[in-house]
Design a protein around this motif. Structure first.
Motif, PDB file in Angstrom:
ATOM      1  N   PRO A 165      25.505   7.967   2.315  1.00 10.95           N
ATOM      2  CA  PRO A 165      24.173   8.368   1.834  1.00 10.95           C
ATOM      3  C   PRO A 165      23.727   7.693   0.532  1.00 10.95           C
ATOM      4  N   PRO A 166      24.574   7.562  -0.502  1.00  9.74           N
ATOM      5  CA  PRO A 166      24.054   6.927  -1.711  1.00  9.74           C
ATOM      6  C   PRO A 166      23.584   5.504  -1.460  1.00  9.74           C
ATOM      7  N   PHE A 167      24.336   4.781  -0.624  1.00 12.88           N
ATOM      8  CA  PHE A 167      23.950   3.404  -0.343  1.00 12.88           C
ATOM      9  C   PHE A 167      22.639   3.354   0.433  1.00 12.88           C
ATOM     10  N   LEU A 168      22.485   4.282   1.380  1.00 13.16           N
ATOM     11  CA  LEU A 168      21.241   4.306   2.152  1.00 13.16           C
ATOM     12  C   LEU A 168      20.050   4.612   1.241  1.00 13.16           C
ATOM     13  N   TYR A 169      20.267   5.529   0.309  1.00 14.02           N
ATOM     14  CA  TYR A 169      19.178   5.796  -0.640  1.00 14.02           C
ATOM     15  C   TYR A 169      18.873   4.560  -1.472  1.00 14.02           C
ATOM     16  N   ALA A 170      19.915   3.816  -1.833  1.00 16.84           N
ATOM     17  CA  ALA A 170      19.690   2.587  -2.600  1.00 16.84           C
ATOM     18  C   ALA A 170      18.883   1.589  -1.786  1.00 16.84           C
ATOM     19  N   LEU A 171      19.202   1.491  -0.481  1.00 14.58           N
ATOM     20  CA  LEU A 171      18.421   0.590   0.372  1.00 14.58           C
ATOM     21  C   LEU A 171      16.971   1.046   0.446  1.00 14.58           C
ATOM     22  N   ALA A 172      16.784   2.358   0.624  1.00 13.01           N
ATOM     23  CA  ALA A 172      15.418   2.885   0.681  1.00 13.01           C
ATOM     24  C   ALA A 172      14.691   2.545  -0.618  1.00 13.01           C
ATOM     25  N   PHE A 173      15.396   2.676  -1.736  1.00 13.46           N
ATOM     26  CA  PHE A 173      14.810   2.326  -3.027  1.00 13.46           C
ATOM     27  C   PHE A 173      14.323   0.886  -3.007  1.00 13.46           C
ATOM     28  N   ILE A 174      15.205  -0.040  -2.571  1.00 15.31           N
ATOM     29  CA  ILE A 174      14.824  -1.454  -2.638  1.00 15.31           C
ATOM     30  C   ILE A 174      13.582  -1.700  -1.779  1.00 15.31           C
ATOM     31  N   PHE A 175      13.574  -1.112  -0.577  1.00 17.81           N
ATOM     32  CA  PHE A 175      12.432  -1.289   0.314  1.00 17.81           C
ATOM     33  C   PHE A 175      11.142  -0.789  -0.343  1.00 17.81           C
ATOM     34  N   LEU A 176      11.190   0.437  -0.865  1.00 20.89           N
ATOM     35  CA  LEU A 176       9.973   1.031  -1.442  1.00 20.89           C
ATOM     36  C   LEU A 176       9.580   0.316  -2.724  1.00 20.89           C
ATOM     37  N   PHE A 177      10.594  -0.107  -3.491  1.00 24.96           N
ATOM     38  CA  PHE A 177      10.307  -0.768  -4.762  1.00 24.96           C
ATOM     39  C   PHE A 177       9.649  -2.122  -4.531  1.00 24.96           C
ATOM     40  N   ILE A 178      10.053  -2.803  -3.460  1.00 25.15           N
ATOM     41  CA  ILE A 178       9.420  -4.102  -3.181  1.00 25.15           C
ATOM     42  C   ILE A 178       7.943  -3.886  -2.842  1.00 25.15           C
ATOM     43  N   ILE A 179       7.653  -2.858  -2.040  1.00 26.48           N
ATOM     44  CA  ILE A 179       6.235  -2.585  -1.729  1.00 26.48           C
ATOM     45  C   ILE A 179       5.484  -2.217  -3.013  1.00 26.48           C
ATOM     46  N   GLY A 180       6.086  -1.329  -3.800  1.00 24.36           N
ATOM     47  CA  GLY A 180       5.429  -0.930  -5.045  1.00 24.36           C
ATOM     48  C   GLY A 180       5.248  -2.106  -5.980  1.00 24.36           C
ATOM     49  N   GLY A 181       6.262  -2.966  -6.066  1.00 22.84           N
ATOM     50  CA  GLY A 181       6.215  -4.092  -7.001  1.00 22.84           C
ATOM     51  C   GLY A 181       5.192  -5.123  -6.592  1.00 22.84           C
ATOM     52  N   THR A 182       5.156  -5.467  -5.292  1.00 21.37           N
ATOM     53  CA  THR A 182       4.219  -6.519  -4.891  1.00 21.37           C
ATOM     54  C   THR A 182       2.777  -6.013  -4.964  1.00 21.37           C
ATOM     55  N   THR A 183       2.540  -4.737  -4.619  1.00 16.59           N
ATOM     56  CA  THR A 183       1.168  -4.235  -4.797  1.00 16.59           C
ATOM     57  C   THR A 183       0.835  -4.167  -6.284  1.00 16.59           C
ATOM     58  N   GLY A 184       1.857  -4.065  -7.121  1.00 16.66           N
ATOM     59  CA  GLY A 184       1.631  -4.107  -8.561  1.00 16.66           C
ATOM     60  C   GLY A 184       1.090  -5.460  -8.988  1.00 16.66           C
ATOM     61  N   LEU A 185       1.579  -6.520  -8.350  1.00 12.41           N
ATOM     62  CA  LEU A 185       1.055  -7.859  -8.674  1.00 12.41           C
ATOM     63  C   LEU A 185      -0.411  -7.973  -8.287  1.00 12.41           C
ATOM     64  N   LEU A 186      -0.739  -7.353  -7.153  1.00 10.16           N
ATOM     65  CA  LEU A 186      -2.135  -7.334  -6.732  1.00 10.16           C
ATOM     66  C   LEU A 186      -3.007  -6.679  -7.798  1.00 10.16           C
ATOM     67  N   LEU A 187      -2.457  -5.630  -8.397  1.00  8.48           N
ATOM     68  CA  LEU A 187      -3.221  -4.924  -9.427  1.00  8.48           C
ATOM     69  C   LEU A 187      -3.171  -5.667 -10.751  1.00  8.48           C
ATOM     70  N   GLY A 188      -2.128  -6.475 -10.931  1.00  7.59           N
ATOM     71  CA  GLY A 188      -2.005  -7.211 -12.192  1.00  7.59           C
ATOM     72  C   GLY A 188      -2.963  -8.376 -12.259  1.00  7.59           C
ATOM     73  N   SER A 189      -3.431  -8.836 -11.112  1.00  8.21           N
ATOM     74  CA  SER A 189      -4.365  -9.951 -11.131  1.00  8.21           C
ATOM     75  C   SER A 189      -5.788  -9.400 -11.244  1.00  8.21           C
ATOM     76  N   VAL A 190      -6.539  -9.954 -12.187  1.00 12.12           N
ATOM     77  CA  VAL A 190      -7.828  -9.352 -12.541  1.00 12.12           C
ATOM     78  C   VAL A 190      -8.753  -9.257 -11.332  1.00 12.12           C
ATOM     79  N   ALA A 191      -8.832 -10.349 -10.571  1.00 10.45           N
ATOM     80  CA  ALA A 191      -9.835 -10.407  -9.505  1.00 10.45           C
ATOM     81  C   ALA A 191      -9.637  -9.290  -8.491  1.00 10.45           C
ATOM     82  N   THR A 192      -8.394  -9.085  -8.049  1.00  8.48           N
ATOM     83  CA  THR A 192      -8.178  -8.031  -7.055  1.00  8.48           C
ATOM     84  C   THR A 192      -8.220  -6.653  -7.704  1.00  8.48           C
ATOM     85  N   ASN A 193      -7.782  -6.571  -8.946  1.00 11.85           N
ATOM     86  CA  ASN A 193      -7.775  -5.273  -9.615  1.00 11.85           C
ATOM     87  C   ASN A 193      -9.177  -4.686  -9.670  1.00 11.85           C
TER      88      ASN A 193
END
Ligand SMILES: [Cu+2]
Lengths: 205, 536, 94
Positions: free
Chosen positions: B353-381
């Motif tokens: 279970p801890p490892f699976l949660y870590a995998l879930a973290f990486i998956f969700l964090f990548i989505i959160g992080g890349t949409t963060g770049l979308l928000l970091g760029s002025v035009a799309t923000n």
């Protein structure tokens, strides 16, 4: 008592306490930093008004307070030297002088503030709200910054009071003086902030 | 004098009898492990309240128009949800709970440098929390400003803003003292032979975090004081009618609150960096890169706050400058993701279970992080600013990131903290339900956000109905998963089978000592390895 | 005892430090009445920085502290300067 707490107490770590105090000073610097940031922006936007207002302050009182604080900074440093040399009498004297200087500073501040209050100039007053924008912001900053600074003077005085009695009771001595050292550091911080406050508030030519 | 000494039999910190008995042995505890549990119980309580508020919002959003509450009430609910979740759950979350418990153990120390200060931090955390609750019940009504307290609304609304900001101020003080304690502990109490680059990466992450707590929190402190003075004395800093500038409040607020995101995320990354090597039985890839990237994130993270203000009238120069810096700060985060994934390559992976949660973290964090770049760029923000796209993004980061890392951490360390093991099968079921519920809840909000659904509105046009329905259903699924997870953990901690000292074959120091640890952590001098992730 | 690691500074050296600080205060005040235009603020800040450097290094014993601590103190001031500078990127170009 459990050995656990006993263990912690017997292992005095002055180095840690001092580092902790420095870190606390960092937080204080950034606390005032926020205010200096606000100051710098409004000064840029209202240069003329800020100059006009600073003429309302007495450079003499400001200068006296600067000298008093610098002097007290030296005496508190000297009390450290005295403790290290195991000269308790001198240590007490220098802490006493520091406290006296702090009191002078506060008395000066009191007269300065009450003069302003007398003219109806205080935060939230009728007069304040009728000032024009730059003047209003200057005096808001003046009261906020010097008020917060005065609060720090009072905290520093409390710490030094505690040190004074601990030196007398011989719980601060040449082998264990980290509390005095930390209080002295705090006192220098108060001085440090005033070094910037003085020219920025009183000396806008 | 005591029953714990070098050669007597071992007594766990949970059974240890000190000066105080019963409940006082907890309230007066200076043991970092007990304080960690105190934080955990308080934080879990606030988390559950926060979840209930979240579900109330999801019920409201089930249909267009008024469903279960009025607009004013909705404002108060999202404000309280934000204040609770940000200031009382995610900011103290990982560092005060798992940092307190495992930082001293990871560096081979018996406690933090200032145990009494540590206890004091928890006390004022409780005081701040009580003040936050009071702000809800006092006579002027609960604050309705959102957790961001933006001026000028926060200076004019009649609700209890002063109490709420004072609560945030006190909570900030608690955070500062924890950070201060951790920095001194790492500098002074590392076991002999443990240099900075022999430390595990969780202490590294906590070290970087502690610097942010220490240096950024005073700025919000003074800002909240200015806000209180603005309300009490009309000092005018944030009031355009008096010459002030509401944007200045936003600057000051985000000078703290952007770094605060890293107060949440850095320890989360640290947890994942511990879990992945253990369950892959493999040396972490690029130890130094991961360690230094924590510091880099903390450093650059201080300078990017303006990306929250692209549409608020900042100068164009500042907008492209903040955008540039925001893209730079993404680099060290990406380094960590690459290193986690590379660590798994050719590892002998043990899917627990801890490892699976870590995998879930990486998956969700990548989505959160890349949409963060979308928000970091002025035009799309500018297109998606203040829409539910932003809501989805920061929930992917804060809940999907920090929240799932917290779940990973508790599944990883619960056997060490309580000496008991939980049921893996139930934990896995909880995980799957959580993961499905989470994505159903937040992913639709990306889509309707792009289509123009604003955040913080209790009403919406009918065309958003299907997505809102999916989102609400996701919310209920997530709650089911959380209930299963908490039930499994509580049952495990109370009645689970005894856990061995090293159930996961971990290599860091906490696995070398009994479960649960004794009061002094190390009854014998710990063996310090040059490489904390030394798997053969 | 190894615990007290602080260097002892002699009284004389402390009073010399004070004299320098008082002199700098005098310079700040007298310069304020001279018309230097835009430079007045810069000079005042420069002198304040020199004074605080002296207080930090002598009164606060930083001169005798570890390199690490000195770096940390410098870092805090640099961080603050960066924050101010970046905020001004907004205000100066609005
Ligand atoms: Cu941000």
């Amino acid at each position: 008592m459990s050995q656990h707490t006993a263990h912690i107490e017997e292992h005095r770590d002055d180095e840690a306490s001092k580092l902790g105090m420095w870190l606390f000073i960092f937080t204080e610097l950034l606390l005032f930093g926020g205010l200096f940031l606000v100051y710098s922006i409004f000064r840029m936007q209202y240069p003329v008004e800020f100059r006009e207002c600073s003429l309302e302050l007495s450079v003499t009182i400001g200068a006296i307070n600067t000298v008093v604080l610098l002097f007290s900074s030296m005496t508190v440093a000297m009390s450290m030297t005295a403790i290290q040399k195991n000269d308790m009498k001198k240590a007490l004297l220098y802490i006493g002088v520091t406290l006296f200087c702090a009191a002078i500073f506060l008395v000066n501040k009191y007269f300065e503030w009450s003069g302003k209050f007398h003219h109806g100039l205080y935060p939230g007053s009728e007069l304040m709200t009728h000032l024009d924008r730059g003047h209003h912001l200057y005096f808001s900053l003046y009261f906020f910054m010097t008020g917060l600074h005065a609060l720090h003077i009072i905290i520093g005085m409390t710490l030094l009071f505690v040190c004074y009695f601990k030196v007398r009771k011989n719980t601060i001595h040449s082998q264990d003086y980290v509390l005095l050292e930390n209080s002295a550091l705090y006192w220098h911080l108060v001085d440090l902030i005033w070094i910037f406050l003085f020219p920025l508030m009183y000396l806008i030519s | 004098m005591s029953n714990v000494s070098a050669n007597s039999e071992y007594v766990s910190y949970l059974d240890h009898q000190g000066k105080y008995k019963g409940i006082m042995s907890w309230i007066m505890a200076t043991d970092h492990k007990r304080i960690a549990l105190l934080y955990m119980y308080s934080i879990m309580t606030f988390f559950i309240i926060g979840v209930v508020l979240g579900i109330m919002m999801k019920l409201e959003m089930l249909t267009p128009g008024e469903t279960i509450m009025k607009a004013k009430m909705y404002n108060s609910v999202f404000t309280l949800h934000g204040i609770l979740m940000i200031f009382m759950v995610v900011i103290p979350g990982l560092s005060a709970v798992f940092g307190n418990f495992f930082l001293p153990i990871h560096i081979g120390a018996k406690d933090v440098s200032f145990p009494k200060l540590n206890r004091f931090s928890w006390w004022i955390f409780v005081v701040g929390s009580i003040m936050a609750v009071l702000s809800q019940v006092l006579k002027d009504g609960p604050p309705d400003t959102g957790w961001t307290f933006y001026a000028p609304y926060s200076t004019t609304t009649s609700s209890n803003v002063i109490m709420a900001t004072a609560a945030a101020f006190v909570l900030g003080f608690s955070s500062i003292l924890t950070g201060l304690n951790f920095i001194v502990t790492i500098h002074q109490l590392r076991a002999p032979g443990m240099k900075f680059f022999n430390m595990p990466l969780f202490p590294w992450a906590l070290y970087a975090t502690a610097w942010i707590q220490l240096l950024a929190t005073p700025v919000i402190g003074i800002t909240l004081l200015m806000l209180i003075a603005e309300r009490a004395f009309h000092i005018g800093f944030f009031d355009p009618a008096l010459g002030g500038d509401p944007l200045l409040f936003q600057h000051l607020f985000w000078i703290y609150s952007h770094p605060a995101v890293y107060v949440m995320m850095l320890p989360a990354m640290g947890v994942i960096t511990e879990i992945i090597p253990t369950f892959c039985q493999r040396q972490i890839y690029g130890y130094k890169a991961v360690a230094v990237s924590s510091l880099a994130i903390a450093g650059v993270g201080f300078l990017v706050w303006g990306h929250h203000m692209y549409t608020s009238g900042m100068s164009d120069t500042a907008r492209w400058f903040f955008s540039l810096l925001t893209f730079i700060v993404a680099v060290p985060s990406a380094i960590k993701v690459f290193n986690w994934i590379t660590t798994m390559y050719k590892g002998s992976i043990d899917v627990k279970p801890p490892f699976l949660y870590a995998l879930a973290f990486i998956f969700l964090f990548i989505i959160g992080g890349t949409t963060g770049l979308l928000l970091g760029s002025v035009a799309t923000n500018v297109q998606v600013h203040d829409t539910s796209f932003v809501v989805a993004h920061f929930h992917y980061i804060i809940f999907g990131g920090m929240g799932f890392a917290f779940f990973a951490a508790i599944h990883y360390w619960l056997p060490k903290m309580y000496g008991k093991m939980y049921d893996f099968k139930m934990a896995n079921i909880g995980l799957v339900i959580n993961f499905i519920g989470f994505n159903l809840l937040y992913f639709p909000q990306f889509i309707i956000g792009i289509q123009g659904m604003p955040r913080r509105y209790f009403d919406y046009p009918a065309k958003f109905q299907p997505a809102q329905l999916v989102s609400s259903i996701g919310g209920f699924i997530l709650v089911t998963g959380l209930i299963i997870m908490i039930y499994t953990l509580v049952k495990g901690a109370r009645k689970g089978a005894p856990a061995p000292a090293n159930p996961w074959r971990g290599s860091t120091l906490e696995w070398q000592i009994p479960s649960p640890p004794s009061v002094e952590n190390f009854d014998e001098e710990p063996v310090i390895k040059e490489n904390p992730y030394d798997y053969k | 005892m190894a615990n007290n690691t602080t260097h002892t500074i002699e009284y004389q050296s402390l009073s010399k430090t004070l004299l320098i600080l008082l002199f700098l205060t005098f310079v700040t005040i007298s310069i304020a009445s001279v018309q230097l235009g835009a430079f007045t603020l810069a000079v005042a800040l420069l002198i304040a920085c020199v004074k605080s450097f002296i207080v930090l290094s002598h009164f606060m014993h930083l001169k005798y502290e570890s390199l690490l601590l000195r770096i940390l103190v410098a870092m805090v001031f640099v961080l603050f300067a960066l924050i101010v500078a970046i905020t001004f990127i907004d205000y100066a170009f609005r």
